[in-house]
Write a protein that holds these residues in place. Structure first.
Motif, PDB file in Angstrom:
ATOM      1  N   ILE A 161     172.634  85.668  75.015  1.00 29.84           N
ATOM      2  CA  ILE A 161     173.276  85.064  73.840  1.00 29.84           C
ATOM      3  C   ILE A 161     174.801  85.102  73.952  1.00 29.84           C
ATOM      4  CG2 ILE A 161     171.356  85.673  72.323  1.00 29.84           C
ATOM      5  CD1 ILE A 161     173.263  87.908  71.207  1.00 29.84           C
ATOM      6  N   LYS A 182     161.502  87.778  76.538  1.00 35.92           N
ATOM      7  CA  LYS A 182     162.560  87.205  75.722  1.00 35.92           C
ATOM      8  C   LYS A 182     162.277  85.733  75.471  1.00 35.92           C
ATOM      9  CE  LYS A 182     166.032  88.756  78.470  1.00 35.92           C
ATOM     10  NZ  LYS A 182     167.395  88.984  78.918  1.00 35.92           N
ATOM     11  N   LEU A 206     164.397  82.290  73.787  1.00 36.30           N
ATOM     12  CA  LEU A 206     165.639  81.771  73.222  1.00 36.30           C
ATOM     13  C   LEU A 206     165.421  80.309  72.850  1.00 36.30           C
ATOM     14  CD1 LEU A 206     169.202  82.380  74.542  1.00 36.30           C
ATOM     15  CD2 LEU A 206     168.493  80.058  74.062  1.00 36.30           C
ATOM     16  N   SER A 256     167.599  83.961  69.346  1.00 38.57           N
ATOM     17  CA  SER A 256     167.095  84.657  70.528  1.00 38.57           C
ATOM     18  C   SER A 256     166.400  85.942  70.112  1.00 38.57           C
ATOM     19  CB  SER A 256     168.274  84.978  71.456  1.00 38.57           C
ATOM     20  OG  SER A 256     167.855  85.823  72.498  1.00 38.57           O
TER      21      SER A 256
END
Lengths: 739, 321
Positions: free
Chosen positions: A202, A249, A251, A264
């Motif tokens: 990010i 993760k 995003l 995110s």
């Protein structure tokens, strides 16, 4: 007095005797995503003048002779350079924005136009700017981690592989300010400090000051890490998923009317890898973090204005699922609003309001663990203005208001409670003038003044700051900085707790004065060749009123902290060779750090005399990039053993006679940190491949930590004599897929 | 370019080669002789004990390799109490529970020494080499049990039994113990028996374990009523004739630690947490001239009665208190 001020402004503006001039202002963005590109190089060919974009992506040239057309070159790492023509009109601002196209994966060439000219009088001693690309190049290890990346820099120390906590130029870890979109993060760590909570995905850019930071920054003594997150893709929706041994993760980003958003999230799903960090001890961690940012800019609404709402949430749990074992939990919650405004004149303003909350808790259940609870509520208001004169000089002024509440309950080893609940406000004004009108000289004169302090002894304290650059010739610049710094919050931790769950923050109690430091920094920057730079920085940092845990607290009315002092000084050498496809950097640090508590002088645990960091990055082509980092430092201090005795333990005092006690060996410690661990060194290798597969952009990274399996000693187990080592040979891999 | 890379890698390997050599680490500072005096004065007994030890070193870092007891014989240990000096005698006992060495566990003792609550005691150990270790303690005052406690079983809420108390000093530690006193006819003979009642029973991984209260600074203790219930059931698990059981009462004892024992107990029994690693554990001592602890505690108790109907539910009789 007013007439002198008017004269000062007129002189500063440099317009009295000048010919008609105009200004060029612009923004550098990514063509595909609209994401701002900070620290890009901008160069006016005809005038041989250069500047760089700021953290908001903006650049400005003032005092440009009008009535002419100029060619502006913009270059940025991993982007294709671009040139545009701009006509400058008298007393007008010519707006010219650059949209740069990322280079193809196969040919990540780096072109830096006019680097020497752009940096000619920059007052940037102690400052390190890091772009996302530079972060990406570092060995990822288990997780890409910005704090671990900082540890590769000269002057930044750690006490072991296990912790991402860092120590800058002999300062404690609580002397580092971490700002996420201008909002303070108090405990930015997951899993016992092993990883930072801030997901590198990010991040748009970050600035890291190792000392000598200028007047806009306050409240910490040693360093400032300012992180600006991405705005999100302004042109199209996209998603990115990645996975490591530890976490997954996701995003998402895309355009909205007048702006964009980015969201995110990261969630841990496996703990097996963490055993490598914890001497094979099982730790049932569960953590997640979530970050978002929404921005809006509409010329029809308010011309020149950009609004942002950003937030960050992280949550860590360690649940043992056993009533006889303790549980843990800690959270960081941040939310903020920012109004950035570009005016018709060369004036920029920023207004922020934010809330940062940290809460951490140790729940003993039925175990013999001591309970602990810490809450920090920080409400901040910040307003800053920057005006750039035709002479290139800048004025930067602002006001920072903070209302902070801290609560802490914990028991020390004697079982004596600390119960603090404190609320206070800090009102600080700052003013800064940057003399940049002469090519050879750059001078940043600033003053920060605390009208009201969090600590009653912190009010009315001036913090003057100076940062200066004198360029001897095209190749050599001498730089220096001096400043006074005040910190009114501290963590109440035992510095010899090499792994701790979280560091509890409190406002420095009124029975102590806030800690104060003086920084003296001097440096030499050389660039005899376009591809090679060599920098030297020397520093002295003297700290008074350094709070330290009162180890003699016997009664609850005894103070929790005692004041000491600290000294640190050293030299840092940094050699960089950058010529695509090869980047090499070599850093050497020679440093000393001392603490004096209760009239006893000792080395803090992060004192290491010599440190060497070597890194090599090679762009193999076709999307392949290889990197290697070798770290070395002489041993850090530890407390030696004087001998042993059989200590009495009481098991059941109801047992009459002798059966209620038993004896077990216990070590008697020598003077604190009187010994040195063996030297530390480690080689990390990384190989990454980026490629496109249909609509997918795929990035695979293989890393090996501690390639030659060096047994770096972390600590000695006192009761058994067991040597606990740091990370062993550890191969890892991460996969990232972007649509 | 290749040459540059080769040069860099060669430098790296060379440096690594030299760095690969291990340096001996001086993990220990020069040994210094220290002496240790331990004595916990008990306000509930007239038999008091003390030990005098010396510190030692071992080759390497594992102190468990030491097999020699470090007890110092021939010390003169005196106690000053109410203008009278008392001397401790030395003795020995073979007890592997309290002693991990092969030779007998040695200790100093005095019989017939039972100090009053709130009284002040000094101790001095004169070692054979002339070294003196000294300290003092004041026995805590007895606690006063509060009226707003549950002195009758079953309690009104039928969930928990809460006993509270008051103390003249804050910050001291208390260790509760609840005992069920009952009589059982075994082979035609009535035998007085006791059983310790846990605060609760824990179910961990399918196994039920008793949980006994730990020492704490809380001025109250909560027992789960279900734990008392279970103990009452369990005492007759192997005897189907419930009429053989006569339940007397519950007896709650509270041991009140003095401030020295409070500090010492906290430092030795309470851990930071399972995961934090602290390299400088606090070594609490109040011994002038050495290490160890001289401290005291005192006990008092209160009877908790049973309702007859409740006891008859189990088929037991309610005995006289």
């Amino acid at each position: 007095m007013p007439k002198y001020f008017l004269l000062f402004l007129l002189l500063s503006s440099g317009v009295i005797f000048a010919q008609p001039t105009g200004k060029i202002r612009g923004k550098i963005t990514d063509k595909n995503t609209g994401e701002i590109l900070a620290y890009g190089n901008v160069f006016i060919e005809e005038l041989k003048k250069g500047t760089s974009s700021d953290q908001n992506g903006y650049f400005i040239f003032t005092g440009i002779p009008s009535g002419k057309t100029y060619t502006l070159h913009v270059s940025y790492v991993s982007y294709e350079s671009k040139s545009l023509k701009a006509q400058v009109l008298p007393n007008k601002i010519t707006q010219i924005d650059f949209e740069l196209e990322p280079v193809q994966i196969e040919m990540q060439t780096i072109e830096k136009v006019g680097e020497k000219i752009i940096r000619e009088n920059e007052t940037d001693i102690g400052l390190q700017r890091i772009t996302v690309r530079e972060l990406e190049m570092m060995p990822k290890g288990v997780e890409t981690d910005i704090f671990r990346s900082l540890q590769y820099m000269p002057g930044v120390r750690t006490t072991g592989d296990v912790s991402a906590r860092y120590y800058v130029r002999g300062g404690g870890s609580d002397q580092n300010l971490v700002l996420l979109n201008n909002t303070t993060v108090y405990n930015p760590f997951h899993a016992l400090g092993m990883f930072s909570v801030i997901d590198p995905e990010i991040i748009n850019n970050l600035e890291f000051y190792k000392g000598g930071f200028t007047a806009e920054f306050g409240s910490r003594l040693s360093s400032v890490l300012k992180i600006i997150t991405k705005d999100g893709n302004k042109n199209s929706f996209s998603g990115k998923a990645s996975s490591s041994y530890l976490s997954g993760k996701l995003l998402l980003q895309g355009p909205i009317p007048g702006g964009s958003f980015i969201l995110s999230g990261r969630k841990s799903y496996a703990n097996e890898i963490l055993k490598k960090f914890l001497n094979n001890k099982r730790a049932p961690f569960d953590f997640h973090d979530l970050s978002f940012k929404v921005n809006y800019a509409d010329a029809d609404f308010i011309p020149g204005a950009k609004f942002e709402v950003h937030g960050f949430l992280s949550n860590d749990k360690l649940l043992n699922d056993d009533p006889l074992k303790e549980d843990f939990g800690w959270t960081n919650n941040l939310v903020g609003f920012k109004w950035f405004h570009v005016y018709d004149s060369p004036l920029f303003s920023e207004f922020d309001v934010s809330l940062s909350r940290f809460s951490g808790e140790v729940i003993p259940n039925l175990s013999t663990t001591n309970p602990k609870e810490n809450v920090v509520n920080d409400i901040s208001l910040r307003s800053e203005f920057t005006y750039i004169f035709d002479s290139k000089d800048e004025i930067n002024t602002g006001i920072h208001i903070k209302s902070i509440n801290t609560k802490l309950f914990q028991l020390n080893q004697r079982g004596v409670p600390t119960d603090i609940n404190n609320t206070a406000a800090n009102l600080a004004l700052f003013f800064k003038y940057k003399f940049l009108r002469y090519k050879q000289v750059g001078l940043d004169l600033g003053m920060r003044y605390n009208l009201a302090g969090l600590n009653k002894n912190g009010s009315g304290f001036p913090e003057p700051r100076i940062s200066a650059t004198y360029r001897l010739n095209d190749n050599i610049a001498i730089k220096g900085a001096w400043g006074i710094y005040q910190q009114e919050m501290t963590t109440l931790t035992n510095e010899n707790e090499v792994i701790s769950l979280f560091e509890p923050w409190v406002i420095t109690p009124d029975y102590l004065s806030p800690s104060r430091s003086i920084h003296y920094i001097i440096g030499l920057q050389t660039r005899f060749f376009e591809t090679i730079s060599f920098d030297i920085e020397g520093y002295i940092k003297k700290t008074q009123n350094l709070p330290d845990l009162n180890r003699d607290k016997i009664y609850s009315t005894d103070p929790d902290l005692v004041a000491g002092r600290g000294d640190a000084y050293g030299w840092e050498f940094l050699l960089k060779y950058q010529d695509d496809p090869l980047n090499i950097s070599a850093a050497y640090t020679l440093s000393w750090a001392y603490k004096e508590i209760n009239d006893w002088v000792y080395y803090p645990k992060y004192d290491s005399r010599h440190a060497v960091n070597l890194s090599l990055e090679y762009n193999i082509g076709s999307g392949w990039i290889a990197s290697a980092i070798w770290l070395y430092n002489t041993g850090i201090p530890f407390t030696q053993i004087l001998g042993y005795y059989d200590k009495m333990y009481l098991t059941n005092i109801y047992n009459q006679g002798l059966g209620g006690t038993y004896y077990q060996p216990y070590s008697i410690l020598a003077n604190i940190n009187g010994g040195r661990l063996p030297e530390y060194h480690r080689l990390d290798l990384s190989l990454s491949k980026k490629f496109i597969f249909g609509p997918l952009k795929i990035d695979i990274d293989f890393s090996i930590l501690n390639v030659y399996d060096r047994k770096n000693i972390f600590y000695y187990e006192r009761d058994t004599g067991e040597i606990v080592n740091m990370l062993p040979f550890l191969p890892t891999a991460t996969v990232q897929v972007e649509i | 370019m290749k040459n540059i890379i080769r040069l860099f890698m060669l430098s790296l390997i060379t440096v690594m080669f030299f760095m690969g050599c291990e340096d001996p680490v001086k993990t220990k500072a020069d040994f210094q002789q220290n002496y240790v005096l331990n004595s916990v004065i008990r306000g509930d007994t007239s038999f008091q004990v003390a030990t005098v030890l010396k510190n030692y070193d071992v080759p390497g870092l594992d102190p468990n390799v030491n097999t020699q007891s470090q007890f110092i014989e021939g010390s003169i240990i005196r106690l000053w109490y109410k203008d009278t000096v008392y001397f401790m005698r030395d003795s020995l006992v073979f007890d592997p529970v309290v002693h991990r060495y092969d030779d007998p566990y040695k200790f100093y003792y005095i019989d017939g020494f039972r100090p009053d609550a709130g009284s002040y005691i000094e101790i001095e150990a004169l070692l054979p080499n002339g070294k003196r270790l000294s300290s003092s303690t004041r026995l805590p005052e007895r606690i006063n049990f509060s009226e707003d406690s549950d002195y009758l079983i079953p309690p009104e809420n039928r969930k928990t039994v809460t006993i509270r108390w008051k103390t003249e000093r804050n910050g001291l530690m208390f260790l509760p113990r609840l005992t069920l006193r009952y009589n059982q006819i075994v082979g035609g003979v009535e035998v007085a028996k006791t059983v310790i009642v846990p605060a609760q029973f824990l179910n961990r991984n399918g196994v039920t374990d008793p949980y006994y209260p730990q020492a704490s600074k809380e001025t109250g203790i909560v027992y789960e009523f279900s734990a008392i219930d279970k103990v009452l059931q369990d005492i007759s698990a192997e005897d189907e004739n419930k009429g053989n059981f006569e339940i007397i009462h519950l007896y709650l004892e509270i041991a009140t630690f003095d401030e020295n024992l409070t500090s010492y107990y906290s430092s030795t029994n309470n851990i930071v947490n399972e995961y934090s690693i602290r390299l400088d554990e606090l070594d609490v001592t109040n011994i002038d001239g050495g290490l160890g602890i001289f401290c005291s505690y005192i006990k008092n108790g209160v009877v908790i009665y049973f309702d007859e109907l409740y006891i008859k539910k189990y088929g037991y009789k309610l005995g006289t208190n």
